[in-house]
Write a protein that holds these residues in place. Structure first.
Motif, PDB file in Angstrom:
ATOM      1  N   GLY A   1       0.774  -1.230   0.000  1.00  0.00           N
ATOM      2  CA  GLY A   1       0.000   0.000   0.000  1.00  0.00           C
ATOM      3  C   GLY A   1       0.806   1.281   0.000  1.00  0.00           C
ATOM      4  N   LEU A   2       1.857   1.342  -0.790  1.00  0.00           N
ATOM      5  CA  LEU A   2       2.688   2.555  -0.822  1.00  0.00           C
ATOM      6  C   LEU A   2       1.938   3.775  -1.336  1.00  0.00           C
ATOM      7  CD1 LEU A   2       6.219   1.463  -2.014  1.00  0.00           C
ATOM      8  CD2 LEU A   2       5.446   2.036   0.263  1.00  0.00           C
ATOM      9  N   ARG A   3       0.990   3.571  -2.203  1.00  0.00           N
ATOM     10  CA  ARG A   3       0.276   4.723  -2.769  1.00  0.00           C
ATOM     11  C   ARG A   3      -0.481   5.508  -1.689  1.00  0.00           C
ATOM     12  NH1 ARG A   3      -0.813   1.321  -7.816  1.00  0.00           N
ATOM     13  NH2 ARG A   3       0.636   2.231  -9.288  1.00  0.00           N
ATOM     14  N   GLN A   4      -0.885   4.848  -0.610  1.00  0.00           N
ATOM     15  CA  GLN A   4      -1.578   5.538   0.474  1.00  0.00           C
ATOM     16  C   GLN A   4      -0.644   6.508   1.198  1.00  0.00           C
ATOM     17  OE1 GLN A   4      -3.039   2.330   2.848  1.00  0.00           O
ATOM     18  NE2 GLN A   4      -4.567   1.710   1.352  1.00  0.00           N
ATOM     19  N   LEU A   5       0.638   6.194   1.238  1.00  0.00           N
ATOM     20  CA  LEU A   5       1.601   7.045   1.930  1.00  0.00           C
ATOM     21  C   LEU A   5       1.977   8.283   1.128  1.00  0.00           C
ATOM     22  CD1 LEU A   5       3.997   4.268   3.269  1.00  0.00           C
ATOM     23  CD2 LEU A   5       2.195   5.461   4.519  1.00  0.00           C
ATOM     24  N   LEU A   6       1.655   8.287  -0.133  1.00  0.00           N
ATOM     25  CA  LEU A   6       2.026   9.392  -1.004  1.00  0.00           C
ATOM     26  C   LEU A   6       1.401  10.711  -0.567  1.00  0.00           C
ATOM     27  CD1 LEU A   6       3.548  10.174  -3.578  1.00  0.00           C
ATOM     28  CD2 LEU A   6       1.483   9.636  -4.850  1.00  0.00           C
ATOM     29  N   PHE A   7       0.231  10.653   0.033  1.00  0.00           N
ATOM     30  CA  PHE A   7      -0.488  11.871   0.401  1.00  0.00           C
ATOM     31  C   PHE A   7      -0.178  12.359   1.814  1.00  0.00           C
ATOM     32  CE2 PHE A   7      -2.946   9.705  -2.878  1.00  0.00           C
ATOM     33  CZ  PHE A   7      -2.927  10.690  -3.844  1.00  0.00           C
ATOM     34  N   ALA A   8       0.651  11.631   2.537  1.00  0.00           N
ATOM     35  CA  ALA A   8       1.057  12.072   3.875  1.00  0.00           C
ATOM     36  C   ALA A   8       2.137  13.145   3.743  1.00  0.00           C
ATOM     37  CB  ALA A   8       1.587  10.888   4.672  1.00  0.00           C
TER      38      ALA A   8
END
Length: 126
Positions: free
Chosen positions: A52-59
């Motif tokens: 789930g790396l894409r979820q961390l993109l917005f942090a």
């Protein structure tokens, strides 16, 4: 003898009209990309697969985000590809692009267990 495996994404080779194949090193790199870019819950029969790396993109980017990303990548690769690779190092960086778009850059150094060759790859999450 050079080992070949099925290419990802799966496709039919135009010349042979059979399943396309790729060299083992490329196949392992494709598997690493699958693990990194798949979100948990995305695969029906393997709901825990991925990281789930894409979820961390917005942090917001910080050292804590880099450390968290590194830990998530290490755990996912060690869980799903333990028989194919041994992870040596993971580096994470944020790269500012034009405008307000940001991306996450993950660099992985690993050893192919079958050949004992050291490889490096980079994955950019947009």
């Amino acid at each position: 003898m050079i080992r070949h495996d099925y290419a990802f994404p799966f496709r039919i080779d135009v010349a042979s009209h059979q399943a396309a194949q790729t060299r083992y090193e490329n196949h392992v790199e494709q598997m690493i990309r699958q693990v990194l870019l798949t979100s948990p819950g995305e695969r029906v029969n393997l709901p825990e697969f991925g990281c789930g790396l894409r979820q961390l993109l917005f942090a917001p980017h910080s050292e804590a985000l880099d450390a968290t990303t590194k830990l998530i990548v290490l755990q996912a690769l060690n869980r799903w590809l333990a028989g194919q690779i041994q992870v040596k190092d993971v580096r994470v960086a944020s790269v500012e692009e034009t405008g307000d778009q940001a991306q996450l850059k993950v660099q992985i150094e690993y050893v192919l267990i079958e050949t004992q060759a050291t490889k490096r790859m980079e994955v950019r999450i947009l």
